[in-house]
Enzyme design. Sequence first.
Site, PDB file in Angstrom:
ATOM      1  N   ASN A   9       0.870  -1.179   0.000  1.00 53.25           N
ATOM      2  CA  ASN A   9       0.000   0.000   0.000  1.00 53.25           C
ATOM      3  C   ASN A   9       0.905   1.227   0.000  1.00 53.25           C
ATOM      4  O   ASN A   9       1.537   1.525   1.008  1.00 53.25           O
ATOM      5  CB  ASN A   9      -0.878  -0.062   1.262  1.00 53.25           C
ATOM      6  CG  ASN A   9      -1.692   1.205   1.477  1.00 53.25           C
ATOM      7  OD1 ASN A   9      -1.789   2.044   0.583  1.00 53.25           O
ATOM      8  ND2 ASN A   9      -2.263   1.337   2.651  1.00 53.25           N
ATOM      9  N   LYS A  11       0.059   4.279  -0.165  1.00 50.06           N
ATOM     10  CA  LYS A  11      -0.571   5.447   0.465  1.00 50.06           C
ATOM     11  C   LYS A  11      -0.364   6.675  -0.438  1.00 50.06           C
ATOM     12  O   LYS A  11      -0.405   6.542  -1.656  1.00 50.06           O
ATOM     13  CB  LYS A  11      -0.020   5.633   1.878  1.00 50.06           C
ATOM     14  CG  LYS A  11      -0.120   4.335   2.693  1.00 50.06           C
ATOM     15  CD  LYS A  11       0.188   4.482   4.143  1.00 50.06           C
ATOM     16  CE  LYS A  11       0.008   3.126   4.830  1.00 50.06           C
ATOM     17  NZ  LYS A  11       0.249   3.164   6.260  1.00 50.06           N
ATOM     18  N   HIS A  95      -9.140   0.718   5.331  1.00 49.35           N
ATOM     19  CA  HIS A  95      -7.829   0.871   5.983  1.00 49.35           C
ATOM     20  C   HIS A  95      -7.991   1.754   7.223  1.00 49.35           C
ATOM     21  O   HIS A  95      -8.829   2.661   7.234  1.00 49.35           O
ATOM     22  CB  HIS A  95      -6.841   1.502   5.001  1.00 49.35           C
ATOM     23  CG  HIS A  95      -5.451   1.515   5.539  1.00 49.35           C
ATOM     24  ND1 HIS A  95      -4.995   2.512   6.370  1.00 49.35           N
ATOM     25  CD2 HIS A  95      -4.424   0.640   5.390  1.00 49.35           C
ATOM     26  CE1 HIS A  95      -3.741   2.243   6.707  1.00 49.35           C
ATOM     27  NE2 HIS A  95      -3.371   1.118   6.125  1.00 49.35           N
ATOM     28  N   GLU A  97      -6.403   4.157   8.306  1.00 49.33           N
ATOM     29  CA  GLU A  97      -6.301   5.608   8.051  1.00 49.33           C
ATOM     30  C   GLU A  97      -7.615   6.158   7.501  1.00 49.33           C
ATOM     31  O   GLU A  97      -8.001   7.285   7.814  1.00 49.33           O
ATOM     32  CB  GLU A  97      -5.107   5.889   7.116  1.00 49.33           C
ATOM     33  CG  GLU A  97      -3.798   5.734   7.868  1.00 49.33           C
ATOM     34  CD  GLU A  97      -2.616   5.292   7.037  1.00 49.33           C
ATOM     35  OE1 GLU A  97      -2.637   5.432   5.800  1.00 49.33           O
ATOM     36  OE2 GLU A  97      -1.650   4.779   7.637  1.00 49.33           O
ATOM     37  N   GLU A 166      -4.901  -5.536  10.637  1.00 51.04           N
ATOM     38  CA  GLU A 166      -3.892  -4.503  10.847  1.00 51.04           C
ATOM     39  C   GLU A 166      -4.131  -3.820  12.193  1.00 51.04           C
ATOM     40  O   GLU A 166      -4.920  -2.864  12.279  1.00 51.04           O
ATOM     41  CB  GLU A 166      -3.959  -3.459   9.736  1.00 51.04           C
ATOM     42  CG  GLU A 166      -3.689  -4.028   8.360  1.00 51.04           C
ATOM     43  CD  GLU A 166      -3.096  -2.977   7.432  1.00 51.04           C
ATOM     44  OE1 GLU A 166      -2.021  -3.230   6.890  1.00 51.04           O
ATOM     45  OE2 GLU A 166      -3.695  -1.903   7.286  1.00 51.04           O
ATOM     46  N   GLY A 172       2.937   1.756  10.937  1.00 53.36           N
ATOM     47  CA  GLY A 172       3.880   2.868  10.828  1.00 53.36           C
ATOM     48  C   GLY A 172       4.600   3.185  12.125  1.00 53.36           C
ATOM     49  O   GLY A 172       5.248   4.220  12.248  1.00 53.36           O
ATOM     50  N   SER A 212       3.853  -2.635  10.247  1.00 52.84           N
ATOM     51  CA  SER A 212       5.311  -2.695  10.425  1.00 52.84           C
ATOM     52  C   SER A 212       5.914  -4.019   9.949  1.00 52.84           C
ATOM     53  O   SER A 212       6.849  -4.543  10.551  1.00 52.84           O
ATOM     54  CB  SER A 212       5.702  -2.403  11.875  1.00 52.84           C
ATOM     55  OG  SER A 212       5.328  -1.066  12.211  1.00 52.84           O
TER      56      SER A 212
END
Length: 253
Positions: A9, A11, A95, A97, A166, A172, A212
């Site tokens: 991904n 992003k 996702h 985010e 996730e 991240g 990660s």
Amino acid sequence: MRTPLVAANWKMHKTVGEAAAYAHAFRALVAEVRDVEIVLAPPFTALHALAGALAGSGIGVAGQDLHAERQGAFTGEISAGMLRDAGAGYVIIGHSERRHLFGETDAEVGAKVRAATGARLVPIMCVGETLAERESNRTFEVLDRQLQAGLAGLAAAAGSLVVAYEPVWAIGTGRNATPEQAQEVHAHIRARLAGVLDESIARTRRILYGGSVKPGNVAALAAQPDVDGALVGGAGLDPGSFAEIVAGTRGLL
Ligand code: PGA
């Protein structure tokens, strides 16, 4: 029995030119790989060019999101049909985010999953708990809610579904779930899939781990019986490190 799937991904990273350069380098690095399904998820602007640059490689392309409606007055949005038209075969949905920065709800995720399958896109539906939810022992409750809403009304069309676990605290942050933590949650997700969909569908669905993932930790994660690949953010931005992650998924690192 389940072909591993590894997706990068990107992003909000990479121009059209950068995507084409990545494709050129990456194709050569994974040219011999037949036993892992590989997918790249660029920004919408690079999707068509990337799909063209990967033609004939077997590497798939994904959107990072979509709108649930087919068309209409939805400024700034992209439909499932448009993703297919631009060369995508997959789409990431829900996702963290999208959920946490842009307020996407469980119900919206469900509508997007149905829109994706309706357009014959493979949905990569993301679920995961926050740190506060994990620390208050609500991980399974949160995942069950996300799965229930995300898979509502899907039954017959669930044949292509991919789920990505996730944990939000691992995205991240450099802090990945241990292989044992991932396996525990993946086994739970598979059991829930059997409940919400059906047993034979649950057995064949790929459940990816994300958060990660790096060349150094992917092999131990992928070796878990219910971990069927990875959804990779930061380490998927470089063709060399993403190719190493593909190798690690095959147990070759
Ligand atoms: P990360 O991101 O690999 O950079 O932690 C994962 C993701 O957001 O899918």
